[in-house]
Design an enzyme around this catalytic site. Structure first.
Site, PDB file in Angstrom:
ATOM      1  N   GLY A 199      82.559  54.152  59.572  1.00 23.25           N
ATOM      2  CA  GLY A 199      83.191  52.815  60.433  1.00 23.25           C
ATOM      3  C   GLY A 199      82.977  53.149  61.902  1.00 23.25           C
ATOM      4  O   GLY A 199      82.813  53.984  62.393  1.00 23.25           O
TER       5      GLY A 199
ATOM      6  N   GLY B 122      84.215  50.507  65.344  1.00 21.15           N
ATOM      7  CA  GLY B 122      83.811  49.215  66.183  1.00 21.15           C
ATOM      8  C   GLY B 122      84.692  49.854  67.657  1.00 21.15           C
ATOM      9  O   GLY B 122      84.895  50.636  68.576  1.00 21.15           O
TER      10      GLY B 122
ATOM     11  N   PHE C 166      87.387  50.071  68.876  1.00 16.97           N
ATOM     12  CA  PHE C 166      88.405  50.988  69.230  1.00 16.97           C
ATOM     13  C   PHE C 166      87.729  52.881  68.758  1.00 16.97           C
ATOM     14  O   PHE C 166      88.069  53.652  70.221  1.00 16.97           O
ATOM     15  CB  PHE C 166      89.351  51.499  68.158  1.00 16.97           C
ATOM     16  N   GLY C 167      86.671  52.836  68.697  1.00 14.90           N
ATOM     17  CA  GLY C 167      86.116  54.027  68.122  1.00 14.90           C
ATOM     18  C   GLY C 167      85.649  54.350  67.228  1.00 14.90           C
ATOM     19  O   GLY C 167      84.749  53.397  65.984  1.00 14.90           O
ATOM     20  N   LYS C 168      84.740  55.470  66.678  1.00 12.08           N
ATOM     21  CA  LYS C 168      84.666  55.347  65.551  1.00 12.08           C
ATOM     22  C   LYS C 168      85.368  56.467  63.705  1.00 12.08           C
ATOM     23  O   LYS C 168      86.990  57.165  64.501  1.00 12.08           O
ATOM     24  CB  LYS C 168      83.793  57.037  65.344  1.00 12.08           C
ATOM     25  N   VAL C 169      85.300  55.800  62.664  1.00 11.33           N
ATOM     26  CA  VAL C 169      85.990  56.136  61.555  1.00 11.33           C
ATOM     27  C   VAL C 169      85.548  57.533  61.315  1.00 11.33           C
ATOM     28  O   VAL C 169      84.151  56.909  60.590  1.00 11.33           O
ATOM     29  CB  VAL C 169      86.762  55.308  61.341  1.00 11.33           C
TER      30      VAL C 169
ATOM     31  N   ASP D 224      94.157  38.166  60.340  1.00 13.89           N
ATOM     32  CA  ASP D 224      92.662  38.765  59.702  1.00 13.89           C
ATOM     33  C   ASP D 224      92.891  39.091  58.403  1.00 13.89           C
ATOM     34  O   ASP D 224      91.704  39.933  58.138  1.00 13.89           O
ATOM     35  CB  ASP D 224      92.514  40.259  61.115  1.00 13.89           C
TER      36      ASP D 224
END
Length: 832
Positions: free
Chosen positions: A545, A547, A549-552, A662
């Site tokens: 993932g 986004g 915030f960063g990467k998962v 959300d």
């Protein structure tokens, strides 16, 4: 547009309209276009209304167009009073730098409306139309125009709301591109509840239908977006990159193109380039002179030797915009710098998000000096600091890195309130009426429905496709993420590092971030080395993932346990905000149906959170859009019950309730046993106290799931989650997105479409074919009733999550008692 009655036109007016059409054609043909420039001729609009308001006689501009006086067009205007004013010339203090000299005569006269006034434009051709309005508060004997506060609408579309002009030194030009659906009339209405209104000149002119393509590239998430032709637009910027002003006389659609100098943020890195106009060869089919004149394609900015050590910098433009709206961004390209084909490869970024990778103009056009344009849609949630930033840089590391841009157009997209004015943005309403009139679904914002709340302000750092700095692999500090570009970049780095440092040392505990986690009960502190080993040094192949915030990453701990590792991106200040919210919320709640936080890493200036790994991913992936096998009806019911339990706990289980804000199918994750867990608390809010009914806050979330009452009034409550969950219930039943802009207008919104069929008693017509006919009728009725109640117009009429949960459990009991074929296939049972 909804049309109203029109007035008959006099013979003299008809004569003048015919004359206008003729002069429009003559003036367009008189533009200095080489005969080989375009395979199409000048555009002759079917509908042409040019009015010099308040003028006693017609006005002929230098570009050849004739603006009629209202004496010649009197049947077009309905007003109670006749208040006119004019000046012989504009004072020298008036700023006209952004206005071609040919347009200045239109600002010397004005018509004032003490009461409501309506211009009625007869439409002979449905489709796109320009609405161009000219405003300047010239001296008026009876009214001080700087005191005017008024609204302008075109049928139900709001162009301006509570508009005013207090700066007498400025000229204001507003340009709109609206879609007219009927061939009857368009009513341009000026009204004011507070004072009076005025206008200096008006254009209402047909535009080529080919001007707006139906598809574009969405940048959040990256993919194709369709449905652009169903919206209305305001032209926010139109820039001739690398060249001078292009006046209306040099554009077959009489547009003005401004120079880009004022918006170039790194002028030292840009070099103007131009070629003779007759070099430009319009393709057929493809870009035409309607899209942009050859004056735009014959000039450009390319990369220059900026004097910095690292030449892989980006050309950058930054434009201020209203962050309440989404935008269509059109970029114009024409390779006028290459000597041969396939020499120029570059990336395009919009607000740090990848828009196009490895763009090769010669491959797209088949030659050099051939115009090409590309449209992008930027969701409002991706706009930060009230601006749009466009960047171009080399895609690879060639011996001669370069990128090129010829023109930029930015169009504001109308919002769900059918408005193009910031005063009627999210949370506003145009007045009483059914929800379908107030909440028309905004398909452009639907781009965000498939991503998690953490990704709403996604900021992929502009160097993510470039070679990483040598210090990156050591992970020593935030500065290792940045390349040495220029002083502004260094200042940005400093401010973001300070922001993050202030959070890590916040008052949560004396020792900052680590102590906060310890006091919150998050048991494990991971070293950076441990997480490097768990992810094979954060291997890109382990990314599951991406986004804001960063990467998962998918990781495996030393005992073999799989975990999801979310690593912070220091370029995202909004990600830091959501990161802080997430840990604050997760410190307060633990539940079987909420995704658990295992631990964290606060080493080497990193922000890393470690979660339990949900092997079966988001619920949405099991409903549509993937090759995964479909879920049975009983599986879907049990998943919905699990998610409802998680939300019920959020609302009631903590000392102070929590509103998720959300709720959607991508934020409901499934473990290896298909146990549902609610995830992503980056947008969550504490529920109101007992003596309050709501929390007043800015609207955030995902369109298609948004509570209409929260959207209109910006008042959040736990019933907002209930509404979103109602959409989820229909999404589970029908296996289609909450918003699908590619469908006919009445089907775009799943909530409205499903409710229509449910009221008809024919809900089974739209059920997912994989489960249709396999559902106990009584269970379906109970389930649909629960979903319908969730979608009530007002929060007070919606059930609590406990009631929704009870109804879903009742539906499951009815299903099990019926023994219908909705049961799980062998081996497919759930553990709830």
């Amino acid at each position: 547009m909804k049309a109203q009655h029109s007035l008959p036109l006099s013979m003299s007016t008809l004569f003048f309209l015919c004359l206008l059409r003729f002069t429009y054609l003559v003036s367009a043909q008189g533009s200095d276009f080489p005969s080989s420039a375009s395979p199409i001729g000048p555009y002759v609009p079917p509908d042409i209304y040019l009015i010099d308001c308040g003028s006693p006689q017609q006005t002929k501009l230098d570009d050849g167009r004739i603006f009629l006086s209202e004496r010649d067009t009197s049947p077009l205007l309905r007003t109670k009073q006749d208040v006119l004013a004019q000046v012989d010339s504009l004072p020298s203090s008036v700023s006209s730098s952004s206005h071609p000299a040919s347009l200045l005569p239109l600002y010397r006269t004005v018509r004032v409306f003490p009461d409501e006034a309506i211009y009625t434009f007869k439409v002979s051709h449905a489709g796109l139309h320009w609405v161009r309005l000219y405003f300047h508060p010239i001296p008026c004997p009876t009214y001080n125009l700087v005191n005017a506060v008024f609204t302008v609408t075109a049928n139900e579309l709001v162009l301006l709301h509570d508009f005013s002009m207090t700066d007498i030194s400025k000229l204001v030009f507003k340009e709109y591109l609206i879609s007219v659906n009927s061939t009857d009339t368009v009513l341009l209405k000026f009204s004011s509840e507070k004072s009076f209104s005025f206008v200096n000149a008006i254009e209402f002119v047909s535009a080529p239908d080919s001007l707006i393509s139906d598809t574009a590239t969405a940048v959040l998430p990256l993919g194709e977006f369709t449905g652009l032709t169903t919206y209305d637009y305001e032209v926010t910027y139109r820039l001739n990159v690398g060249g001078p002003t292009v006046s209306p006389s040099n554009d077959t659609l009489f547009r003005t193109w401004q120079p880009d100098n004022a918006y170039m943020t790194f002028a030292e890195g840009a070099q103007n380039v131009s070629v003779p106009f007759d070099v430009i060869k319009y393709p057929n089919p493809g870009a035409t002179a309607y899209i942009a004149p050859y004056y735009v394609y014959a000039t450009a900015d390319q990369m220059a030797d900026s004097g910095v050590n690292q030449q892989n910098f980006n050309l950058t433009w930054k434009m201020s915009v209203d962050p309440s709206f989404s935008y269509m961004i059109r970029m114009h390209f024409c390779d006028i710098v290459s000597k041969s084909l396939n020499q120029l490869y570059f990336d395009v970024y919009i607000n740090g998000l990848m828009g196009a990778s490895g763009l090769d103009l010669s491959s797209l056009t088949g030659g050099l000096a051939i115009p090409y344009y590309k449209d992008f849609v930027l969701d409002a949630s991706a706009i930060r600091n009230g601006s749009i930033m466009i960047q171009l840089g080399p895609a690879v590391d060639p011996s001669s890195p370069n990128a090129i841009l010829n023109g930029i157009e930015i169009f504001k997209i109308s919002n769900p309130a059918k408005s193009l004015d910031s005063d009627l943005a999210a949370g506003s309403s145009l007045g009483p009426g059914p929800r379908t009139n107030k909440m028309k679904i905004f398909a452009a914002i639907a781009l965000a429905t498939g991503i998690t709340a953490m990704f709403l302000f996604a900021k992929s750092f502009l160097w993510k496709k470039k070679k990483k700095p040598q210090t990156w692999k050591h992970g020593k500090s935030f500065s290792s993420w940045f390349s040495p570009l220029n002083n502004s970049k260094a200042h940005l780095l400093s401010s973001r590092t300070s922001y993050r440092s202030s959070f890590l040392s916040s008052s949560k505990s004396k020792s900052g971030f680590s102590s906060f986690f310890a006091s919150a009960g998050f048991g494990r502190t991971f070293t950076f080395k441990e997480l490097q080993e768990a992810t094979q040094n954060f291997d890109e192949k382990a990314v599951i993932g991406v986004g804001g915030f960063g990467k998962v990453y998918l990781g495996a701990l030393e005992d073999g346990k799989k975990v999801a590792i979310k690593r912070g991106n220091p370029s995202s200040q909004q990600g830091i905000n959501e990161f802080q919210t997430e840990i604050q919320m997760l410190s307060r709640v633990r539940h079987r149906h909420l995704v658990s936080l295992i631990g964290y890493c606060d080493e080497n200036s990193e922000m890393i959170l470690v979660y339990e790994y949900m092997a079966n991913g988001p619920l949405r992936d099991h409903l549509y859009g993937s090759s995964l096998p479909p879920l049975s009806w009983k599986q879907r019911l049990e998943i919905c019950i699990g998610a409802a339990r998680g939300l019920h706990y959020l609302h009631t289980g903590a000392a102070q309730g929590i509103i998720h804000r959300d709720v959607k199918t991508t934020n409901i994750l499934l473990d290896e046993n298909f146990l549902a867990k609610v995830s992503d608390f980056g947008l969550s809010k504490a529920a109101p106290n007992l003596d309050q009914t709501h929390v007043s806050t800015a609207v955030k979330g995902s369109f298609g799931y948004l509570d209409p009452e929260y959207f209109r009034r910006q008042q959040l409550s736990d019933k907002s989650d209930v509404y979103s969950f109602g959409v989820v219930l229909f999404e589970v039943l029908c296996a289609r997105p909450a918003i699908n802009p590619g469908l006919p207008r009445e089907q775009v919104s799943l909530a409205e479409w499903a409710m229509q069929w449910h009221r008809k008693g024919m809900l089974e017509k739209i059920i997912d074919p994989h489960i249709a006919g396999k559902i106990c009728p009584q269970a379906l009725k109970k389930y649909a009733e629960a979903a319908e109640k969730c979608l009530a117009e007002y929060g007070v009429d919606r059930p609590a999550m406990s009631d929704v949960l009870w109804n879903l459990e009742s539906a499951l009991q009815l299903e099990e008692a019926s023994g219908s074929s909705g049961h799980d296939p062998p081996g497919g049972g759930l553990q709830v």
